[in-house]
Write a protein that holds these residues in place. Structure first.
Motif, PDB file in Angstrom:
ATOM      1  N   ASP A 127       0.890  -1.160   0.000  1.00 23.57           N
ATOM      2  CA  ASP A 127       0.000   0.000   0.000  1.00 23.57           C
ATOM      3  C   ASP A 127       0.926   1.207   0.000  1.00 23.57           C
TER       4      ASP A 127
ATOM      5  N   GLU B  51       2.151   5.336  -1.670  1.00 21.88           N
ATOM      6  CA  GLU B  51       1.894   6.622  -2.314  1.00 21.88           C
ATOM      7  C   GLU B  51       2.866   6.723  -3.473  1.00 21.88           C
ATOM      8  N   THR B  52       2.378   7.144  -4.639  1.00 18.95           N
ATOM      9  CA  THR B  52       3.238   7.282  -5.815  1.00 18.95           C
ATOM     10  C   THR B  52       3.032   8.635  -6.458  1.00 18.95           C
TER      11      THR B  52
ATOM     12  N   ARG C 230      -1.592   3.754  -4.492  1.00 19.69           N
ATOM     13  CA  ARG C 230      -1.697   2.478  -5.202  1.00 19.69           C
ATOM     14  C   ARG C 230      -1.577   1.331  -4.212  1.00 19.69           C
ATOM     15  N   GLU C 231      -2.289   0.259  -4.510  1.00 17.78           N
ATOM     16  CA  GLU C 231      -2.124  -1.004  -3.805  1.00 17.78           C
ATOM     17  C   GLU C 231      -1.792  -2.035  -4.854  1.00 17.78           C
ATOM     18  N   PHE C 232      -0.770  -2.850  -4.586  1.00 19.07           N
ATOM     19  CA  PHE C 232      -0.402  -3.886  -5.542  1.00 19.07           C
ATOM     20  C   PHE C 232       0.138  -5.091  -4.811  1.00 19.07           C
TER      21      PHE C 232
ATOM     22  N   ASP D 120       4.860  -5.932 -10.157  1.00 18.30           N
ATOM     23  CA  ASP D 120       3.764  -6.606  -9.475  1.00 18.30           C
ATOM     24  C   ASP D 120       3.272  -7.804 -10.288  1.00 18.30           C
TER      25      ASP D 120
ATOM     26  N   ASN E 161       2.890  -4.544 -13.795  1.00 19.45           N
ATOM     27  CA  ASN E 161       3.095  -3.112 -13.600  1.00 19.45           C
ATOM     28  C   ASN E 161       4.435  -2.882 -12.914  1.00 19.45           C
TER      29      ASN E 161
ATOM     30  N   TYR F 277       6.958  -0.234 -10.646  1.00 22.19           N
ATOM     31  CA  TYR F 277       7.005   0.859  -9.687  1.00 22.19           C
ATOM     32  C   TYR F 277       8.464   1.103  -9.338  1.00 22.19           C
TER      33      TYR F 277
END
Length: 169
Positions: free
Chosen positions: A112, A114-115, A120-122, A143, A147, A149
Motif C-alpha cells: 500500500d 503513495e506514488t 496504489r495497492e499492488f 507486481d 506493472n 514501480y
C-alpha cells in the motif's frame, strides 16, 4: 563505403537530428520524416532500465525497424519533448514516494503505497525475481500484473519498508 550512418556491428541506420524530424500526426500519434519515409512511428527502448535515453529503436506501424536513436539528448528541445512524451506514455513507471504498509501472506507481498500517480495497492510474489536493483539506491518493483514501480532512493524509504526489502537486495 556506405553513405548513411549506421551502427557498425549491426548495420542499423542511425536516426538523428541531422536526418530526421519528429511531429504529432492529426490523430495525436508520433510521426517521423526521414528520407522518403513520412509516417507514424513507435519508439522502443533497447535498455529501458539502465539507458532510458539512449539506444531508442524507431519502428514503423508494422514494427519494422527504421533505425536507432543513439541519444535523444542530441535533438532540439521541441523534438526531445515529443520523444520523451512518447517514451513516457509507453514506459509509464510511477515513483514510490511513501510506503503505508507491506504485508506478507502465503508467499505474496501486499503493498500500500503513495506514488507520483497517486495512491496504489499492488501485490507481488517471488521478490528475488521481481525486485530489481537498478543503481546504487534505486529499485524497480514488478507486481503480479506486470506493472512497474520505481523506488528512486532507498535511503528515503521508511525504516519498516526498507527492513522488509533489505533482505532481498
Amino acid at each position: 563505403m556506405d553513405a548513411k550512418p549506421s551502427i557498425e556491428f549491426a548495420d542499423i541506420p542511425v536516426v538523428d537530428a541531422a536526418n530526421a524530424t519528429f511531429y504529432r500526426t492529426e490523430g495525436g500519434f508520433l510521426g517521423m520524416r526521414r528520407g522518403d519515409y513520412d509516417g507514424r512511428v513507435v519508439l522502443l527502448r533497447a535498455f529501458p532500465l539502465t539507458m532510458a535515453q539512449q539506444f531508442i529503436s524507431v519502428r514503423d506501424r508494422e514494427f519494422e525497424e527504421l533505425g536507432i536513436i543513439l541519444d535523444i539528448g542530441q535533438f532540439l528541445e521541441s523534438q526531445r519533448v515529443l520523444l520523451e512524451e512518447e517514451l513516457d506514455r509507453r514506459y509509464f513507471v510511477p515513483r514510490i514516494t511513501g510506503v503505508k504498509s507491506v504485508k506478507e501472506e502465503f508467499g505474496y507481498q501486499y503493498w500500500d503505497v503513495e506514488t507520483t500517480a497517486g495512491p496504489r495497492e499492488f501485490t507481488m510474489n517471488d521478490l528475488s525475481s521481481n525486485l530489481i536493483p537498478l543503481k546504487e539506491k534505486q529499485v524497480l518493483l514488478l507486481d503480479i500484473d506486470g506493472n512497474r514501480y520505481l523506488i528512486p532512493d532507498l535511503t528515503r524509504l521508511e525504516a519498516k519498508a526498507l527492513k522488509f526489502i533489505d533482505i532481498w537486495l
